[in-house]
Design an enzyme around this catalytic site. Structure first.
Site, PDB file in Angstrom:
ATOM      1  N   LYS A 224      46.836  28.878  47.095  1.00  0.00           N
ATOM      2  CA  LYS A 224      46.026  30.245  46.405  1.00  0.00           C
ATOM      3  C   LYS A 224      45.110  30.893  47.708  1.00  0.00           C
ATOM      4  O   LYS A 224      44.203  29.968  47.891  1.00  0.00           O
ATOM      5  CB  LYS A 224      45.616  29.892  45.306  1.00  0.00           C
ATOM      6  CG  LYS A 224      44.747  31.115  44.493  1.00  0.00           C
ATOM      7  CD  LYS A 224      44.061  30.478  43.503  1.00  0.00           C
ATOM      8  CE  LYS A 224      43.124  31.422  42.908  1.00  0.00           C
ATOM      9  NZ  LYS A 224      42.312  30.994  41.924  1.00  0.00           N
ATOM     10  N   ASP A 229      37.170  36.669  43.809  1.00  0.00           N
ATOM     11  CA  ASP A 229      37.576  36.925  42.678  1.00  0.00           C
ATOM     12  C   ASP A 229      36.375  37.410  41.562  1.00  0.00           C
ATOM     13  O   ASP A 229      35.872  36.929  41.028  1.00  0.00           O
ATOM     14  CB  ASP A 229      38.226  35.765  41.986  1.00  0.00           C
ATOM     15  CG  ASP A 229      38.985  35.889  40.559  1.00  0.00           C
ATOM     16  OD1 ASP A 229      39.041  37.246  40.344  1.00  0.00           O
ATOM     17  OD2 ASP A 229      38.892  35.085  39.681  1.00  0.00           O
ATOM     18  N   LYS A 236      34.111  39.324  35.782  1.00  0.00           N
ATOM     19  CA  LYS A 236      33.419  37.970  35.553  1.00  0.00           C
ATOM     20  C   LYS A 236      31.893  38.389  35.312  1.00  0.00           C
ATOM     21  O   LYS A 236      31.373  39.221  36.005  1.00  0.00           O
ATOM     22  CB  LYS A 236      33.564  37.175  36.704  1.00  0.00           C
ATOM     23  CG  LYS A 236      34.914  36.300  36.741  1.00  0.00           C
ATOM     24  CD  LYS A 236      34.814  35.530  38.191  1.00  0.00           C
ATOM     25  CE  LYS A 236      35.984  34.853  38.286  1.00  0.00           C
ATOM     26  NZ  LYS A 236      36.421  33.676  37.382  1.00  0.00           N
ATOM     27  N   ASP A 247      37.563  30.717  46.025  1.00  0.00           N
ATOM     28  CA  ASP A 247      38.693  30.998  45.074  1.00  0.00           C
ATOM     29  C   ASP A 247      39.791  30.765  46.210  1.00  0.00           C
ATOM     30  O   ASP A 247      40.908  31.012  45.715  1.00  0.00           O
ATOM     31  CB  ASP A 247      38.638  32.181  44.409  1.00  0.00           C
ATOM     32  CG  ASP A 247      39.435  32.144  43.141  1.00  0.00           C
ATOM     33  OD1 ASP A 247      39.408  31.051  42.678  1.00  0.00           O
ATOM     34  OD2 ASP A 247      40.024  32.964  42.355  1.00  0.00           O
ATOM     35  N   ASP A 306      41.718  38.130  34.889  1.00  0.00           N
ATOM     36  CA  ASP A 306      40.972  37.064  35.545  1.00  0.00           C
ATOM     37  C   ASP A 306      41.924  35.842  35.827  1.00  0.00           C
ATOM     38  O   ASP A 306      41.260  34.795  36.588  1.00  0.00           O
ATOM     39  CB  ASP A 306      39.685  36.742  35.028  1.00  0.00           C
ATOM     40  CG  ASP A 306      38.731  35.892  35.790  1.00  0.00           C
ATOM     41  OD1 ASP A 306      38.761  35.869  37.025  1.00  0.00           O
ATOM     42  OD2 ASP A 306      37.749  35.158  35.054  1.00  0.00           O
ATOM     43  N   GLU A 308      44.467  35.546  37.712  1.00  0.00           N
ATOM     44  CA  GLU A 308      45.469  36.182  38.901  1.00  0.00           C
ATOM     45  C   GLU A 308      46.158  35.212  39.765  1.00  0.00           C
ATOM     46  O   GLU A 308      47.058  35.549  40.507  1.00  0.00           O
ATOM     47  CB  GLU A 308      44.579  37.133  39.500  1.00  0.00           C
ATOM     48  CG  GLU A 308      43.542  36.851  40.687  1.00  0.00           C
ATOM     49  CD  GLU A 308      42.688  35.738  40.167  1.00  0.00           C
ATOM     50  OE1 GLU A 308      42.312  34.883  41.230  1.00  0.00           O
ATOM     51  OE2 GLU A 308      42.284  35.889  39.148  1.00  0.00           O
ATOM     52  N   ARG A 310      47.631  32.395  39.267  1.00  0.00           N
ATOM     53  CA  ARG A 310      48.893  32.079  38.971  1.00  0.00           C
ATOM     54  C   ARG A 310      50.288  33.153  39.475  1.00  0.00           C
ATOM     55  O   ARG A 310      51.148  32.879  39.679  1.00  0.00           O
ATOM     56  CB  ARG A 310      49.055  31.530  37.596  1.00  0.00           C
ATOM     57  CG  ARG A 310      48.853  32.757  36.420  1.00  0.00           C
ATOM     58  CD  ARG A 310      48.420  32.024  35.372  1.00  0.00           C
ATOM     59  NE  ARG A 310      47.210  31.676  35.377  1.00  0.00           N
ATOM     60  CZ  ARG A 310      46.548  30.900  34.400  1.00  0.00           C
ATOM     61  NH1 ARG A 310      47.281  30.651  33.214  1.00  0.00           N
ATOM     62  NH2 ARG A 310      45.060  30.453  34.303  1.00  0.00           N
TER      63      ARG A 310
END
Length: 456
Positions: A224, A229, A236, A247, A306, A308, A310
């Site tokens: 990933k 993010d 967030k 992230d 949030d 995202e 996956r």
């Protein structure tokens, strides 16, 4: 910062590793000056103690006892960091099962993140102990250093183009091949969810595809690469956004692992896939209740922008599975639920294959790289099925968040054996050989387990 073993010279000092039962016995065999010096400084063999004895050519490091050692790892590193500058050679025969780990810990103590500010180098250098493969340990240390540096670098200097550059540098170093699909070309080549997640940012989304090796089983790593993010339109809060430079920790982990694999010459056909994006807010950001169609054709209802990671992993995993590899491993800083379940120190992973799990568990113990198997609990599949689309990216209710994320990803792998890691990628406070900041998790265990996992 080379993270290499030292070359012995005439000034090399010897290091005796003494636990809390052998310390007094050993000191009683030493000259009075050395014994009195050690006693005056309170040396008892307790874990993490370190002392250079009078004369300057002998040092001692405390090794505690089994109970205190069980509470941590890289125990020599705790003492090594306290020794004065110089070159040291171990004079104590440690158990073979722990020698490589302790030598690696000493090397990793030398890691410094010094891109923005000079950091004092570690002064105590270790000569490679007999009984280890120095080149292998150095390769592992350097792969871990790569992972740490990528995570530690802020998003201002580690956006998708910078992550691509890091992959390009790694490919050049090992004569690997790399291809990158960027921006609207993602749509043309059927990576719609990677494009959707990253389209709102001013740095274009991309899919990085690195390949190396022409013989052996096919291994595909998927990491990933969400370089920052914000949470998208489900923004967030500030406190939750503070560590979002990490992230992309999954991509950093697989690049570090790829370094280890290529540097040690493992006989595999390696592929590394990294969907690199930023999850930003703008007029074209994707929205809650949007329904996306993935590369595989599965539709996904967006119930939280949030969730995202996956989404971008799903397109990359579908591509990975199309290549029919012998093993797919994904790594991602995916869910807070995993942190709630096992904390920051354990790397939770998922697999349906018991033999793969057995290999990982054995390797994790041998390498002091702890992992924890979580369940692909099929009865929870209904939780990720919203009714108006094939999949829900953020099931309501709050239950089993790490498991449902893993089940979501499993839907995109049909043919290959699959292992998914939901890592944290961050060391919350300083520990021996692990400074506060970015850290690799699960990668050393995977490297050690690959010969069994792939029947090499």
């Amino acid at each position: 910062m080379t993270l290499r073993f030292a070359t012995p010279d005439d000034a090399t000092r010897t290091v005796h590793v003494l636990d809390d039962t052998s310390a007094q016995t050993w000191l009683e065999t030493q000259p009075d000056a050395e014994r009195d010096w050690a006693q005056a400084h309170g040396f008892s063999g307790a874990l993490g103690q370190a002392l250079l004895l009078p004369g300057g050519d002998v040092a001692v490091i405390g090794y505690g006892n089994a109970a205190t050692r069980a509470r941590g790892r890289f125990h020599l590193a705790a003492g090594a960091a306290k020794l004065p500058a110089g070159t040291y050679r171990l004079a104590t025969d440690l158990p073979p099962a722990t020698l490589e780990t302790e030598a690696l810990g000493w090397l990793l103590s030398g890691y410094r993140f010094d891109r923005y500010k000079d950091q004092p180098a570690m002064g105590a250098k270790l000569v490679a102990p007999d009984g280890i493969d120095p080149a292998r340990v150095e390769a592992i240390a350097q792969g871990e250093a790569l992972t740490r540096t990528l995570i530690n670098t802020p998003a201002s200097d580690m956006g998708p183009p910078d992550l691509e550059r890091a992959a390009q540098d790694l490919a050049h170093q090992f004569d690997a091949t790399i291809a990158v699909i960027t921006g609207d070309d993602l749509l043309a080549q059927n990576f719609p969810m990677i494009h959707t997640v990253g389209r709102a940012a001013d740095r274009a989304p991309r899919l990085i595809d690195l390949t190396w090796g022409t013989t052996g089983p096919k291994l595909t790593l998927v990491g990933k690469g969400v370089c920052f993010d914000t949470g998208g339109l489900n923004l967030k809060p500030g406190a939750s956004m503070g560590l979002m430079k990490k992230d992309m920790g999954g991509s950093a982990a697989v690049l570090g692992l790829a370094h280890m694999i290529m540097s040690t010459g493992l006989q595999v056909q390696l592929r590394v896939l990294i969907p690199a994006v930023e999850n930003s807010v703008s007029g074209n950001a994707f929205r809650p209740q949007d329904i996306l169609t993935s590369r595989k054709g599965l539709t996904v209802e967006i119930n939280n922008t949030d969730a995202e990671g996956r989404l971008v992993l799903a397109d990359a995993l579908a591509l990975a599975d199309e290549g029919h590899p012998d093993l797919i491993i994904s790594m991602a800083t995916l869910t807070g639920a995993a942190r709630v379940a096992v904390g920051p120190d354990l790397a939770p992973y998922y697999t349906d294959d018991g033999a793969l799990a057995d290999a990982l568990e054995t390797a994790a113990t041998a390498t002091a790289d702890p992992v924890w198997r979580m369940p692909f609990h099929t009865p929870y599949e209904a939780m990720i099925e919203p009714g108006i689309a094939d999949l829900d990216n953020a099931p309501k209710g709050g239950f089993a968040g790490s498991i449902t994320a893993a089940l979501f990803l499993r839907r995109f792998v049909d043919t290959a054996p699959y292992v998914h890691f939901d890592i944290y990628g961050w060391q919350p406070s300083d520990a021996p050989a692990r400074a506060k900041g970015g850290v690799g998790q699960g990668t050393r265990a995977v490297l050690d387990a690959l010969p069994k996992m792939l029947n090499l």
